[in-house]
Every structure is written in structure tokens, then in C-alpha cells.
Design a protein around this motif. Structure first.
Motif, short mmCIF file in Angstrom:
data_model
loop_
_atom_site.label_atom_id
_atom_site.label_comp_id
_atom_site.label_asym_id
_atom_site.label_seq_id
_atom_site.Cartn_x
_atom_site.Cartn_y
_atom_site.Cartn_z
N GLN A 94 0.69 -1.33 -0.06
CA GLN A 94 0.73 0.30 -0.04
C GLN A 94 0.68 0.98 0.36
N ARG A 95 2.26 1.74 0.31
CA ARG A 95 2.58 2.30 1.27
C ARG A 95 3.05 2.54 -0.99
N ALA A 96 4.17 2.13 -1.46
CA ALA A 96 4.66 2.22 -2.67
C ALA A 96 3.16 1.13 -3.31
N ALA B 135 3.41 7.08 -2.28
CA ALA B 135 2.84 6.85 -3.40
C ALA B 135 1.71 7.88 -3.63
N VAL B 136 1.35 8.67 -2.56
CA VAL B 136 0.53 9.43 -2.68
C VAL B 136 0.18 10.83 -2.12
N SER B 137 1.47 10.62 -1.49
CA SER B 137 1.75 12.39 -1.03
C SER B 137 2.90 12.88 -1.63
N ASP B 138 3.20 12.40 -2.63
CA ASP B 138 3.84 12.73 -3.68
C ASP B 138 3.78 13.42 -5.09
N PHE B 139 2.09 13.00 -4.72
CA PHE B 139 1.79 13.10 -6.19
C PHE B 139 0.53 13.54 -6.48
N LEU B 140 0.27 13.97 -5.34
CA LEU B 140 -1.10 14.42 -5.22
C LEU B 140 -2.46 15.65 -5.93
N ARG B 141 -1.11 16.11 -6.77
CA ARG B 141 -1.56 16.46 -8.15
C ARG B 141 -2.08 16.29 -8.87
N ASP B 142 -1.29 15.10 -8.62
CA ASP B 142 -1.76 14.17 -9.60
C ASP B 142 -3.36 13.35 -10.14
N TYR B 143 -3.31 13.22 -8.47
CA TYR B 143 -4.57 12.23 -8.21
C TYR B 143 -5.90 12.84 -8.74
#
Length: 469
Positions: free
Chosen positions: A203-205, A233-241
Motif C-alpha cells: 500500500q505504501r508504494a 505513492a500518494v503524498s508525492d503525487f497529490l496533484r496527479d490524483y
């Protein structure tokens, strides 16, 4: 001499270049460095046939390979890494890695090719593979057991493909997988029950950004939880979710932080409104937003999931510069929830508003009128019944007769008494005619009809009797 050299120099240089360029299957143009054999960018259409057995790293990227056939890497027992990126591979046949290093191969780069499916058979000979790069292909399917067949796999990169589905349950029990990249595919939905059952290490990655996800509150809450836990995987790509309202392209909002307005009760709720309009009448819906500036654009989604932007569509729906939506002539099918979205020029901010429209049809109005008329009639009947009962059972008011009434020539009365009630019967004859019938006088005065008097009928019947109180 100089002229001769100037004329022959291009030919000599071309000859030298041709000698350095290997033919297909020739290893002569490859670079060697320790245990590395690099044949990148040589225009090869198949791997070199005389690759040295000591090669541990084989780089065949940026060539023209179209397929890996059985026995392609035989005679290379020490291979740990094979790089085949930026070729034209469309197929990897069973046995392609047979008779090679097998369990020693740790890294396989197949990115930027034209592969369409991840199948089980080609990877059965690689039990020790730890890292598989398949991003930037044309992958549309992943066989359920393909990943399970790679028992030692730790990192799988499937980003930038065409996957609309992935067998998450097949990797739930994988013993080693710690990274799964599914970013920039075509996944429409995330099933939280499948994703939250994955091991925490995965889940982390688990990279899911860049997919055209349909906005869903359960998916939002799951991603929000992963963000709070600091999963990269989520916090580094917030803008792309991002997610699509009703699945409509162009109506994308960011899951984080914009989508909480629709799901999280603790967040600021969107402004909502209730609008009631009669059928056939125009309606104007306003889009309230905190976004300002001349570069703010507005979009609406109708109850039929129709995407509406300025200037509108076919005249039935119009969008003005300030974001208001005009319904030209409201119809019954126009009832429902309308979504308004405002977005600035950079597309970094989104706000949503819900407007619930109710169209009152004329048929509904006629039903209401019918009900009102029926109620009025019922009340009238009830009042009439009460008056009839009052007439029948309530005693009349007594008053002494006037003197001129006793001797009237135009009317004779007869009263019959009964127990508990008095009734007066008056026979009216036309003016200028004698009264029909001869009275049997029972009173003191002739012409006075007293109680219990009877009339003898003549040949002609009298006028109908009127009962008066």
C-alpha cells in the motif's frame, strides 16, 4: 595530391564507419566494460549471436528488435540484467530466457516497446527476477497468474499503458512485492475492499495517480487515509490524483484536497440550492463560487450526465460568462441535480455546487384543481344534508297569523298536526280562477281551512302542492 585526398576522404571515412557498424547478429560494434556488454543504439534487429559468456549486464536498448524467440539468451549463464528498452518488441515467446542465467537474472527492462499483454509463459524461466519494467507499452491485459509466477519479484512498473483493470487479488498473497506502479493507465474505479486488503508494505508504494478515476467517496477516504499516513505513492503525487465528475472528461477535480467538499462532512460543504419552476417557463441557475477573475471558466453537468460548457448546447441549455445556466423552457425531464464547477486559468482550483431543480408540470396542477373541486362538492353535499335533517326534525318557529292572511282569496291553507311536528300545506291557484275542490268547513269562518280539513277533488286535478314551513 590535395585534390585526390579531398576527393577520396569522404569515401575513406564512410568505409571506416561501415567497418565499425556491426551487421545483424554481430557483436563487433558493442562496447565492453568489465562484465558489461552494451550494444545500445546500433540498429540491431536481433541480439548478437556471439555475445560473450562472461556478460552479466546486456544492454540492447534503442535498437529494432521486434520479438524475443525461444533460446534468444542461451549461452549467457551469468546474466543479472537485460535492458531492452526503446525497441519494437511486440511479442516475447515462451522459452526466450531458457538456457540462460535463469534464477540469477534480477533486472529486466522491457519499457517503451509495443507489448500488449503480460502473460505467464515468457516469465516462468525467471524465478529470481526482482525488478520488471514494462512501462510505456501498449499493455491492455495482465494475466492473473503472471505476477504470481514471479515469486521473487519486488518491483513491477506498469505505468503509461492502457490497463482498464488489474488483478489486485492475485498479488494479495505475493511474498515479496513492495512496489506496484499502475500510474497513467485507464483505471476507471478503485475498489477499496481490494486495495486495503493488500499488505501495508505494498500500500505504501501503490502508485495509482494519473488514471481517469470516477469520483467516488470511498476511494477518496482511502487515499486521504494513505496521505495522512505519509505513504509516498500518494503524498508525492497529490496533484496527479484527479477524478471525473460522472465520468465526464473535462470535469476533472483533484481528489486531494478538492473532492472532500462532496464527501467529508467535516469539510466545508458546497453551497446548495432548491429551485422550483413551472413547465414551459425559463429557469436561471446561478453558480456561486469564491473564484474570481476574468479567466475563471464554468462547467455544468445535467441530471442526464450531460456536460455543458459555454455557450451551451442546441439552445436548450445556455451557459453565461458569469457561470449561470439558463434552461430555455423547463420540461419534466429537466428535474434533478445540476452540478456547477468553476476552474481558474491554471486549473489548480476547483469548486462545485449542487442545485436541485423541480419542474412542476401542468398535469400536476390539474390534479390539484380536481382535488380542490371534489372537496368543495363534498362540503356542499354535507351542508345540504344538514339543512335537510334540520328541516325534517327541528320544530318550526310559531307566529300568529296576520289578519289579511286569514281572508286571502288567492290561497287556502290546510294544516295537519301530528305528534311532535306541524306541517302547513298551501294550494296555490292562478289569479282569477276559483280554487279547485270544495272545502268541508270545520272551522267557525267560511273560507278558512282549519286543522284536519279535507278537500274534495273535482274532475280536474289541482296545481302541485308546495310544502312550506
Amino acid at each position: 595530391m590535395r585534390t585526390l585526398l579531398s576527393r577520396t576522404w569522404p569515401a575513406v571515412l564512410l568505409g571506416l564507419l561501415l567497418r565499425q557498424t556491426p551487421s545483424s547478429g554481430d557483436e563487433g560494434g558493442c562496447l565492453r566494460a568489465a562484465d558489461i556488454l552494451s550494444c545500445a543504439g546500433l540498429g540491431l534487429d536481433r541480439p548478437p549471436a556471439d555475445a560473450p559468456a562472461w556478460a552479466a549486464v546486456l544492454d540492447l536498448s534503442h535498437n529494432r528488435l521486434t520479438a524475443l524467440r525461444a533460446g534468444t539468451f542461451q549461452g549467457l549463464p551469468r546474466l543479472r540484467s537485460v535492458r531492452l528498452a526503446h525497441n519494437r518488441l511486440t511479442a516475447i515467446l515462451p522459452g526466450a530466457f531458457r538456457n540462460s542465467s535463469g534464477a540469477l537474472l534480477r533486472h529486466l527492462d522491457l519499457s517503451s516497446n509495443k507489448l500488449r499483454a503480460v502473460e505467464v509463459a515468457p516469465f516462468r524461466d525467471l524465478p529470481g527476477l526482482e525488478e520488471l519494467l514494462l512501462f510505456d507499452n501498449l499493455l491492455a491485459t495482465v494475466e492473473r497468474d503472471a505476477v504470481a509466477a514471479l515469486a521473487g519479484l519486488r518491483r513491477l512498473y506498469l505505468g503509461h499503458n492502457r490497463l482498464a483493470d488489474f488483478p489486485f487479488r492475485a498479488v494479495r498473497e505475493h511474498p515479496e512485492l513492495v512496489l506496484l506502479d499502475l500510474s497513467w493507465n485507464r483505471l476507471p474505479r478503485l475498489a477499496p475492499e481490494d486495495l486495503t486488503s493488500l499488505p501495508v508494505r505494498l500500500q505504501r508504494a501503490l502508485y495509482l495517480h494519473g488514471n481517469p478515476l470516477v469520483c467516488d467517496c470511498d476511494a477518496y477516504r482511502m487515499l486521504r487515509l494513505w496521505e495522512l499516513r505519509g505513504y509516498p505513492a500518494v503524498s508525492d503525487f497529490l496533484r496527479d490524483y484527479t477524478c471525473l465528475m460522472y465520468g465526464a472528461r473535462g470535469l476533472a477535480v483533484r481528489f486531494l484536497p478538492d473532492f472532500p467538499q462532496l464527501c467529508d462532512s467535516a469539510a466545508v460543504a458546497p453551497q446548495s440550492g432548491e429551485v422550483t419552476v413551472n413547465a414551459g417557463v425559463p429557469a436561471l441557475l446561478h453558480c456561486s463560487t469564491a473564484l474570481t477573475g476574468e479567466h475563471v471558466t464554468f462547467f455544468w453537468v445535467s441530471p442526464q450526465h450531460e456536460y455543458v460548457a459555454a455557450p451551451g448546447n442546441n439552445g436548450s441549455l445556455s451557459v453565461f460568462a458569469n457561470g449561470s445556466l439558463r434552461i430555455a423552457a423547463a420540461r419534466a425531464e429537466d428535474s434533478g441535480v445540476y452540478w456547477c464547477m468553476a476552474r481558474d486559468a491554471a486549473g489548480r482550483r476547483n469548486e462545485t455546487q449542487e442545485v436541485n431543480v423541480t419542474v412542476v408540470t401542468q398535469h400536476a396542477g390539474r390534479d390539484h384543481d380536481t382535488f380542490s373541486t371534489g372537496l368543495t362538492t363534498l362540503l356542499g353535499c354535507a351542508v345540504s344534508l344538514i339543512l335537510v335533517l334540520a328541516y325534517l326534525y327541528l320544530p318550526p318557529c310559531r307566529r300568529p297569523p296576520a289578519a289579511n292572511e286569514a281572508g286571502s282569496e288567492s290561497a287556502r291553507s290546510s294544516a295537519a298536526e301530528g305528534p311532535g311536528r306541524d306541517r302547513h300545506v298551501v294550494f296555490v291557484e292562478p289569479p282569477g280562477k276559483r280554487q279547485n275542490g270544495r272545502p268541508r268547513v270545520g272551522g267557525a269562518l267560511e273560507g278558512h281551512v282549519g286543522p284536519a280539513s279535507l278537500l274534495e277533488p273535482e274532475a280536474h286535478q289541482t296545481q302541485p302542492a308546495l310544502v312550506l314551513p
